[in-house]
Design a protein around this motif. Structure first.
Motif, PDB file in Angstrom:
ATOM      1  N   THR A 154       0.855  -1.191   0.000  1.00 23.96           N
ATOM      2  CA  THR A 154       0.000   0.000   0.000  1.00 23.96           C
ATOM      3  C   THR A 154       0.891   1.240   0.000  1.00 23.96           C
ATOM      4  O   THR A 154       0.849   2.056   0.911  1.00 23.96           O
ATOM      5  N   MET A 155       1.704   1.339  -1.043  1.00 21.10           N
ATOM      6  CA  MET A 155       2.698   2.416  -1.148  1.00 21.10           C
ATOM      7  C   MET A 155       2.405   3.361  -2.297  1.00 21.10           C
ATOM      8  O   MET A 155       3.205   4.239  -2.604  1.00 21.10           O
ATOM      9  N   THR A 156       1.247   3.186  -2.954  1.00 18.17           N
ATOM     10  CA  THR A 156       1.006   3.913  -4.206  1.00 18.17           C
ATOM     11  C   THR A 156      -0.177   4.868  -4.111  1.00 18.17           C
ATOM     12  O   THR A 156      -0.769   5.208  -5.137  1.00 18.17           O
ATOM     13  N   ALA A 157      -0.529   5.288  -2.905  1.00 12.66           N
ATOM     14  CA  ALA A 157      -1.729   6.114  -2.734  1.00 12.66           C
ATOM     15  C   ALA A 157      -1.706   7.386  -3.595  1.00 12.66           C
ATOM     16  O   ALA A 157      -2.708   7.696  -4.250  1.00 12.66           O
ATOM     17  N   ASP A 217      -9.276   2.522   4.225  1.00  9.70           N
ATOM     18  CA  ASP A 217      -8.363   3.659   4.137  1.00  9.70           C
ATOM     19  C   ASP A 217      -7.205   3.549   5.125  1.00  9.70           C
ATOM     20  O   ASP A 217      -6.852   4.513   5.801  1.00  9.70           O
ATOM     21  N   LEU A 218      -6.579   2.378   5.159  1.00 15.64           N
ATOM     22  CA  LEU A 218      -5.407   2.165   6.009  1.00 15.64           C
ATOM     23  C   LEU A 218      -4.220   1.847   5.115  1.00 15.64           C
ATOM     24  O   LEU A 218      -4.273   0.913   4.317  1.00 15.64           O
ATOM     25  N   ASP A 219      -3.128   2.614   5.247  1.00 16.86           N
ATOM     26  CA  ASP A 219      -1.964   2.338   4.422  1.00 16.86           C
ATOM     27  C   ASP A 219      -0.962   1.425   5.120  1.00 16.86           C
ATOM     28  O   ASP A 219       0.120   1.144   4.590  1.00 16.86           O
ATOM     29  N   GLU A 223      -7.761   1.143  15.501  1.00 17.69           N
ATOM     30  CA  GLU A 223      -6.821   0.512  14.567  1.00 17.69           C
ATOM     31  C   GLU A 223      -5.999   1.579  13.844  1.00 17.69           C
ATOM     32  O   GLU A 223      -4.770   1.449  13.705  1.00 17.69           O
ATOM     33  N   LYS A 224      -6.648   2.637  13.391  1.00 17.27           N
ATOM     34  CA  LYS A 224      -5.932   3.691  12.677  1.00 17.27           C
ATOM     35  C   LYS A 224      -4.912   4.379  13.584  1.00 17.27           C
ATOM     36  O   LYS A 224      -3.789   4.680  13.166  1.00 17.27           O
ATOM     37  N   LEU A 225      -5.309   4.619  14.837  1.00 21.01           N
ATOM     38  CA  LEU A 225      -4.394   5.262  15.767  1.00 21.01           C
ATOM     39  C   LEU A 225      -3.180   4.385  16.047  1.00 21.01           C
ATOM     40  O   LEU A 225      -2.056   4.886  16.173  1.00 21.01           O
ATOM     41  N   SER A 226      -3.389   3.077  16.127  1.00 26.95           N
ATOM     42  CA  SER A 226      -2.271   2.178  16.412  1.00 26.95           C
ATOM     43  C   SER A 226      -1.217   2.242  15.310  1.00 26.95           C
ATOM     44  O   SER A 226      -0.015   2.199  15.584  1.00 26.95           O
TER      45      SER A 226
END
Length: 524
Positions: free
Chosen positions: A108-111, A366-368, A513-516
Motif C-alpha cells: 500500500t505504497m502507491t496512494a 483507508d489504512l496504508d 486501529e488507525k491510531l495504532s
C-alpha cells in the motif's frame, strides 16, 4: 493407480499467497492428481515481496510434487495454464530479468499515484494495480523505469518463462490497466490520457504492457527453455499449448461457475474478494474495482488485503500450547475444523469481543499499514466460541463494507453467490457466516477446495476442447458443472442481526486501529 493418458489431461497451476498448487484434470474435468509447495511473502525494506529464487524453486517443487503424487512421469500434456495472485509490479528489462523486487498486491505504497490516476481517468485505480505501481515509481524518480521493456504480473512472468510470449488473459490484464470490455483490450482513451505522463521515457505504455487475450485463445506453446524451467528432471517435452495466464480472481470465478451475468463469487484465503458480473458501468467508488471475467465481461470487485492470516497465527499459537502440554499428535487440519465449528457455538454478536485482522494496509477502510488487534470490553464474554466467531467475522467485515456499496448504493443484482477458498473448507461454517454478512444464500461446490488451480485447468480445457462459437459461460454450465454436487446455505435471521451488530461495533472502534498504525509510525 492405472497409467493415465496424459495427452487427454490439462494442467492448471496457481501461485497463491501462501501456496503454489497444481491440479491435473482429465477430459471429464475431474481432478486426477495435484501437487503443492508452501511459501510465504517477506517484508523486505518495507516492500511485500517474493524473491525470484523462491518463485523458481516453488514452481519446480510444485510440479515435482504433482509428478510424485501422479505416480508416473509427465512427458506431454493436452494443455497448460498458469495463474497467480493478481496485480502487483514486476518490470523486466530487455533480457527478461527483473528490474526490481516483485511488489505484490499487498503493498500500500502507491496512494498518491492511484489517486491522481483515478482523477485523470474518471475510473477507480486501486493501489495494488500495476499501473498505480508504475506511476508511483515514475513519481518517485526510480531509475529503473527508463529501462522497462516489459511490465507484467507474477502469472505473466511464469507464462513468459514457459512460452516466451508477452501476453495476459483479459481478466489478469484488467488488474494491470482498465479494460474496454467491448474491445477485450486496454481502454484506448485512458492509454491516451496516460501518454503525456510518460513522454520523457523511451517507451509507451502499450509497448510494455502484455497483449490481451480472452479465454479460449491459444497463448503460445511450451518452449524447450520453458520445459526445462518447469521440469529440471528433463522429462517434460516442449510444444504443449498454453492458455492465456489469468489472475486468481478469474480462476476463482471459473472454478465456481461464476462467469455468467448476475452471478458472483467470494474467494476467501489470505486475502478475500467478491466478484459480481454486472451489466453496466458503475459509479467511481474507491472500494470497488472494475475488472473482467476471463471472457471479458465486466465485473465489480471488492478486494480486501486481509482475511485468514490472523486466524492462522492464532491457530499456530494453539498448536504451540498443545505442544507445550505434551499433545504432540494434534493434526493441524483437525484443529482448524474444531475451532471453526466452535465459532457457530458463539454468541451472534461475539459477546463484546472485537478483532482487526490487518497484517497489512487495507484500501477499503483507508489504512496504508496494518497492525493486528484484539479488543474486548471489560464485561465481554471471553470464551473460545466467542473468540473464534469474532475472528471469523473480522475476516469478512471489510468485505461486507464493500459489498454494501454494491448491493445498496449501486443496486447491483446478484442471482447466485458462490464461495471458495480455505475459509470454506470446514463444511457449513464459513459459508453460513458469509451468508450472514451478505444476507443472501451462499453456495459451495464440492470442488471449492480445489480453488484457483482447478479454475485455471478449466480455462485450459476450454481452450482445448470448446466447440466453435461455444461461450465460456455455456461450456462451464453444461460440460463441467451440470451434475456437480453443491450445497446452499442461508443464515438464520439472528445470525444476520448478530453480524450487523458486530459490524457496528467494528466500525465504531476502527479509529483505534488507525491510531495504532499512526503511533507505531511516530515511534519509528
Amino acid at each position: 493407480m492405472d497409467k493415465i493418458e496424459l495427452s487427454n489431461c490439462v494442467l492448471g497451476m496457481e501461485l497463491g499467497s501462501t501456496r503454489i498448487k497444481a491440479v491435473l484434470v482429465d477430459s471429464s474435468h475431474t481432478p486426477v492428481a495435484s501437487g503443492s509447495c508452501e511459501w510465504e511473502n517477506q517484508l523486505v525494506d518495507g516492500v511485500w515481496t517474493y524473491s525470484m529464487e523462491a518463485v523458481e524453486r516453488g514452481v519446480q517443487a510444485c510440479f515435482a510434487d504433482l509428478v510424485k503424487n501422479l505416480g508416473q512421469p509427465i512427458v506431454s500434456l493436452g494443455a497448460i495454464g498458469v495463474s497467480g495472485m493478481m496485480h502487483g509490479y514486476l518490470p523486466l528489462d530487455r533480457s527478461g530479468a527483473p528490474l526490481t523486487a516483485f511488489r505484490t498486491w499487498r503493498n500500500t505504497m502507491t496512494a498518491p499515484a492511484a489517486a491522481e490516476l483515478t482523477e485523470r481517468f474518471g475510473f477507480n485505480i486501486p493501489q495494488r494495480w500495476s499501473i498505480a505501481h508504475l506511476y508511483q515509481a515514475m513519481r518517485n524518480g526510480e531509475a529503473h523505469v527508463a529501462d522497462i521493456d516489459y511490465l507484467t504480473t507474477l502469472a505473466g512472468y511464469i507464462h513468459f518463462r514457459l512460452s516466451g510470449e508477452r501476453v495476459a488473459g483479459v481478466g489478469e490484464a484488467s488488474g494491470m490497466f482498465p479494460i474496454d470490455s467491448a474491445a477485450n483490450d486496454y481502454d484506448a482513451a485512458m492509454l491516451q490520457a496516460f501518454a503525456p505522463l510518460a513522454a520523457d521515457y523511451p517507451w509507451t505504455l502499450r509497448d510494455i504492457l502484455p497483449r490481451v487475450l480472452p479465454a479460449g485463445e491459444t497463448a503460445g506453446t511450451l518452449t524447450a527453455a520453458g520445459a526445462a524451467f518447469l521440469d529440471p528432471a528433463g522429462k517434460l517435452r516442449p510444444g504443449i499449448p498454453l492458455a492465456p495466464c489469468e489472475g486468481d480472481a478469474g480462476t476463482g470465478m471459473a472454478a465456481t461457475n461464476s462467469v455468467r451475468l448476475y452471478t458472483g463469487t467470494v474467494s476467501a484465503g489470505t486475502s478475500d474478494f467478491a466478484m459480481v458480473v454486472v451489466d453496466r458501468p458503475l459509479g467511481v467508488h474507491r472500494e470497488i474495482d472494475m475488472v473482467t471475467t476471463p471472457a471479458g465481461r465486466s465485473v465489480a470487485m471488492v478486494h480486501c488485503n486481509n482475511c485468514t492470516s490472523d486466524i492462522n497465527a492464532w491457530v499456530n499459537l494453539f498448536l504451540e500450547f498443545a505442544s507445550c502440554m505434551g499433545f504432540e499428535a494434534i493434526d493441524r487440519g483437525a484443529l482448524y475444523t474444531r475451532l471453526f465449528q466452535a465459532a457457530l457455538e458463539g454468541e451472534k454478536d461475539c459477546g463484546g469481543l472485537l478483532s482487526y485482522n490487518y497484517l497489512s494496509g487495507e484500501g477499503v477502510t483507508d489504512l496504508d499499514a496494518g497492525r493486528p488487534l484484539f479488543l474486548r470490553q471489560p464485561d465481554a464474554r471471553f470464551t473460545l466460541p466467542n473468540f473464534m466467531r469474532c475472528h471469523l467475522l473480522s475476516a469478512l467485515a471489510t468485505l461486507k463494507i464493500g459489498m454494501d456499496i454494491l448491493t445498496g448504493t449501486e443496486k447491483v443484482r446478484i442471482d447466485r453467490l458462490y464461495g471458495h477458498g480455505g475459509f470454506f473448507k470446514t463444511p457449513g461454517v464459513g459459508q453460513r457466516l458469509l451468508s450472514a454478512a451478505v444476507n443472501a444464500p451462499v453456495t459451495v461446490m464440492e470442488t471449492a477446495g480445489e480453488g484457483g488451480p482447478f479454475g485455471m485447468a478449466l480455462l485450459a480445457a476450454y481452450m482445448l476442447w470448446r466447440e466453435d462459437g461455444e461461450t465460456l459461460e455455456d461450456y462451464l454450465e453444461h460440460k463441467v458443472f451440470a451434475s456437480a454436487r453443491q450445497e446452499t446455505l442461508c443464515a438464520a435471521p439472528e445470525d444476520v442481526e448478530g453480524f450487523a451488530a458486530f459490524l457496528r461495533d467494528y466500525q465504531s472502534a476502527l479509529p483505534v486501529e488507525k491510531l495504532s498504525t499512526e503511533l507505531y509510525r511516530r515511534a519509528l
